[in-house]
Write a protein that holds these residues in place. Sequence first.
Motif, PDB file in Angstrom:
ATOM      1  N   ARG A   1      57.343  67.194  37.805  1.00  0.00           N
ATOM      2  CA  ARG A   1      55.853  67.048  37.158  1.00  0.00           C
ATOM      3  C   ARG A   1      55.788  65.105  37.422  1.00  0.00           C
ATOM      4  NH1 ARG A   1      53.060  71.118  38.332  1.00  0.00           N
ATOM      5  NH2 ARG A   1      53.245  72.367  36.940  1.00  0.00           N
ATOM      6  N   PHE A   2      57.228  64.314  38.147  1.00  0.00           N
ATOM      7  CA  PHE A   2      57.041  63.347  36.950  1.00  0.00           C
ATOM      8  C   PHE A   2      57.033  62.592  39.361  1.00  0.00           C
ATOM      9  CE2 PHE A   2      58.546  65.084  33.708  1.00  0.00           C
ATOM     10  CZ  PHE A   2      58.107  64.685  32.631  1.00  0.00           C
TER      11      PHE A   2
ATOM     12  N   TRP B   1      57.483  54.761  36.204  1.00  0.00           N
ATOM     13  CA  TRP B   1      56.568  56.363  36.667  1.00  0.00           C
ATOM     14  C   TRP B   1      55.636  56.459  35.713  1.00  0.00           C
ATOM     15  CZ3 TRP B   1      56.042  60.022  31.814  1.00  0.00           C
ATOM     16  CH2 TRP B   1      57.098  58.790  31.092  1.00  0.00           C
ATOM     17  N   GLU B   2      54.723  57.821  36.467  1.00  0.00           N
ATOM     18  CA  GLU B   2      53.733  58.288  35.448  1.00  0.00           C
ATOM     19  C   GLU B   2      53.903  60.258  35.943  1.00  0.00           C
ATOM     20  OE1 GLU B   2      49.649  58.078  38.267  1.00  0.00           O
ATOM     21  OE2 GLU B   2      51.335  57.620  39.771  1.00  0.00           O
ATOM     22  N   ALA B   3      53.382  60.508  34.716  1.00  0.00           N
ATOM     23  CA  ALA B   3      53.007  62.424  34.896  1.00  0.00           C
ATOM     24  C   ALA B   3      51.589  62.836  34.439  1.00  0.00           C
ATOM     25  CB  ALA B   3      54.400  62.853  33.751  1.00  0.00           C
ATOM     26  N   PRO B   4      51.184  63.490  34.403  1.00  0.00           N
ATOM     27  CA  PRO B   4      49.816  64.416  34.274  1.00  0.00           C
ATOM     28  C   PRO B   4      49.933  64.475  33.092  1.00  0.00           C
ATOM     29  CG  PRO B   4      51.345  66.082  35.323  1.00  0.00           C
ATOM     30  CD  PRO B   4      52.229  64.843  36.090  1.00  0.00           C
ATOM     31  N   THR B   5      49.063  65.426  32.767  1.00  0.00           N
ATOM     32  CA  THR B   5      49.074  65.613  31.445  1.00  0.00           C
ATOM     33  C   THR B   5      49.323  67.047  30.478  1.00  0.00           C
ATOM     34  OG1 THR B   5      46.766  65.716  30.605  1.00  0.00           O
ATOM     35  CG2 THR B   5      46.721  63.078  30.079  1.00  0.00           C
ATOM     36  N   GLY B   6      49.850  66.863  29.147  1.00  0.00           N
ATOM     37  CA  GLY B   6      50.243  68.314  29.476  1.00  0.00           C
ATOM     38  C   GLY B   6      51.819  68.248  28.744  1.00  0.00           C
ATOM     39  N   GLY B   7      51.770  67.354  27.790  1.00  0.00           N
ATOM     40  CA  GLY B   7      53.552  67.100  26.838  1.00  0.00           C
ATOM     41  C   GLY B   7      54.530  66.486  28.224  1.00  0.00           C
ATOM     42  N   TYR B   8      53.736  66.007  29.699  1.00  0.00           N
ATOM     43  CA  TYR B   8      54.831  65.373  30.116  1.00  0.00           C
ATOM     44  C   TYR B   8      55.004  63.898  29.949  1.00  0.00           C
ATOM     45  CZ  TYR B   8      53.291  70.070  33.057  1.00  0.00           C
ATOM     46  OH  TYR B   8      53.592  70.441  33.769  1.00  0.00           O
ATOM     47  N   LEU B   9      54.536  62.970  29.488  1.00  0.00           N
ATOM     48  CA  LEU B   9      54.523  62.110  29.251  1.00  0.00           C
ATOM     49  C   LEU B   9      54.772  61.432  27.887  1.00  0.00           C
ATOM     50  CD1 LEU B   9      50.864  61.066  29.364  1.00  0.00           C
ATOM     51  CD2 LEU B   9      52.427  60.157  30.644  1.00  0.00           C
ATOM     52  N   LEU B  10      54.975  62.835  26.479  1.00  0.00           N
ATOM     53  CA  LEU B  10      56.344  62.558  25.756  1.00  0.00           C
ATOM     54  C   LEU B  10      57.798  63.040  25.535  1.00  0.00           C
ATOM     55  CD1 LEU B  10      53.843  63.247  22.312  1.00  0.00           C
ATOM     56  CD2 LEU B  10      54.675  60.735  22.789  1.00  0.00           C
ATOM     57  N   THR B  11      57.545  64.157  26.295  1.00  0.00           N
ATOM     58  CA  THR B  11      58.763  64.717  26.629  1.00  0.00           C
ATOM     59  C   THR B  11      59.735  63.738  27.612  1.00  0.00           C
ATOM     60  OG1 THR B  11      57.570  66.891  26.768  1.00  0.00           O
ATOM     61  CG2 THR B  11      60.165  66.378  27.925  1.00  0.00           C
ATOM     62  N   ALA B  12      59.348  62.794  28.365  1.00  0.00           N
ATOM     63  CA  ALA B  12      59.795  61.679  29.307  1.00  0.00           C
ATOM     64  C   ALA B  12      60.411  60.558  28.299  1.00  0.00           C
ATOM     65  CB  ALA B  12      58.969  60.803  30.688  1.00  0.00           C
ATOM     66  N   CYS B  13      59.368  60.175  27.307  1.00  0.00           N
ATOM     67  CA  CYS B  13      59.405  59.269  26.607  1.00  0.00           C
ATOM     68  C   CYS B  13      60.413  59.373  26.089  1.00  0.00           C
ATOM     69  CB  CYS B  13      58.356  58.702  25.876  1.00  0.00           C
ATOM     70  SG  CYS B  13      56.991  57.914  26.728  1.00  0.00           S
ATOM     71  N   PHE B  14      60.863  60.418  25.300  1.00  0.00           N
ATOM     72  CA  PHE B  14      61.785  61.187  24.397  1.00  0.00           C
ATOM     73  C   PHE B  14      62.988  61.044  24.768  1.00  0.00           C
ATOM     74  CE2 PHE B  14      58.484  63.816  21.948  1.00  0.00           C
ATOM     75  CZ  PHE B  14      58.529  63.023  21.101  1.00  0.00           C
ATOM     76  N   ALA B  15      62.934  60.917  26.479  1.00  0.00           N
ATOM     77  CA  ALA B  15      64.424  61.376  26.923  1.00  0.00           C
ATOM     78  C   ALA B  15      64.693  60.463  26.972  1.00  0.00           C
ATOM     79  CB  ALA B  15      63.894  62.228  27.922  1.00  0.00           C
ATOM     80  N   THR B  16      64.163  59.244  28.244  1.00  0.00           N
ATOM     81  CA  THR B  16      64.278  58.109  28.252  1.00  0.00           C
ATOM     82  C   THR B  16      64.922  56.875  27.238  1.00  0.00           C
ATOM     83  OG1 THR B  16      62.246  57.086  28.470  1.00  0.00           O
ATOM     84  CG2 THR B  16      63.020  57.933  30.291  1.00  0.00           C
ATOM     85  N   GLY B  17      64.127  57.296  26.119  1.00  0.00           N
ATOM     86  CA  GLY B  17      64.849  56.127  24.949  1.00  0.00           C
ATOM     87  C   GLY B  17      66.028  57.243  24.281  1.00  0.00           C
ATOM     88  N   ARG B  18      66.550  58.289  24.153  1.00  0.00           N
ATOM     89  CA  ARG B  18      67.577  59.126  23.980  1.00  0.00           C
ATOM     90  C   ARG B  18      68.302  57.782  25.221  1.00  0.00           C
ATOM     91  NH1 ARG B  18      67.760  63.204  20.013  1.00  0.00           N
ATOM     92  NH2 ARG B  18      69.056  63.963  21.117  1.00  0.00           N
TER      93      ARG B  18
END
Length: 403
Positions: free
Chosen positions: A64-65, A373-390
Amino acid sequence: MKQKTIAIIGGGPAGLSAAEILSEGGHAVAVYDAMPTFARKFLLAGKSGLNITHSEDYDLFATRFGDANVSLRPALDAFTPADIRTWATDLGTETFVGSSGRVFPNVMKASPLLRAWLARLEARGVSFFTRHRWVGFAEGGHSFETPGGRKTISCDATLLALGGASYPRLGSDAAWVPLLAERSIAVASFQPANCGFDVAWSDLFRERFAGEPLKSVTATSSAGTFPGEFVMTKHGIEGSLVYAHAAALRDRLLGEGKASLTLDLAPGRTLERLSRNLARQDTKSSFSNRLRKGAGIDGVKAALLRELTPEADRNDPQKLAAAIKALPIPLLRPRPIAEAISSAGGIAWSEVDESYMLKHLPGVFAAGEMLDWEAPTGGYLLTACFATGRAAARGIEDWLSRR
């Protein structure tokens, strides 16, 4: 490993996720943010129900990215949507899957989750500094503007997690772009993502239908065909179905100077059926009555047909049926980036290595919406922010261990 001092600049989901990993490792972690409180955009997202991730098949989720799929995949693999749900549960927030597949906290809000998260980080020794606006690099560290004046800090490693360019009033104002440009870091220009669009409505349509929802339609662009709903605004169109097409429509406007979102106002009826039923209507009846009796269409759908089709087509059953099944809404421009849910653009992927470190600035890492990067709404944005931070935090640990 000897304890190291790590500065995390930006207290949103990406920065706090990194703080979690690094504090677990026993490092001295300090999080700096320009705003009076942390994760303000995260809290705003939770006002209408915090869509924290998505439950769809992970292999589909990871596609989705767009152009960033390959770059983001290792980080996403290491912190999947299932992992996010477990993480939230550990913080006392149970989640559920909505009818659309989106995942929400049972309480819907973001504030209980954020409070528990910050409390856990503080218990692990993370230091928090609000009203600290990053204003650039300093010898061995960074400079901040604070209520008490200019402040310089030193650290062993840094994570930049300053966000993109949407909702600048909440802190993501892209003021960091010229600071990185000074160090020859390439940054792709920011564009609105998950945004509405301007339409040249007539005064009559704007006055009567601004704020009206358009439901039970499908919309088509080069992104595909999706069902859903959206809202008429005084400026144009806004809402989840529009956001699903926003990137494709924005890029077409940029590349060709024009774009349309094509609607099927009666997705449950075939063109042939509509043509046949409309042809049976009394030609002396009003347009509204012919639409209502022949196609089951009234309200804002009827108003759109009146607004966007020539009068001659409205009197021809075949042409009217064709318009019902494929009605283009011509778009003028995206709404301003300050109104957009998120932004496209950011630090070019060529500028960061596989551990999220800036290649030209050893010891400086980047994560979240700062990256391109960009992503649609639907939880994708937050997930990638969490994941890239980690992922960036793991990169920091690895880099420090090799020094």
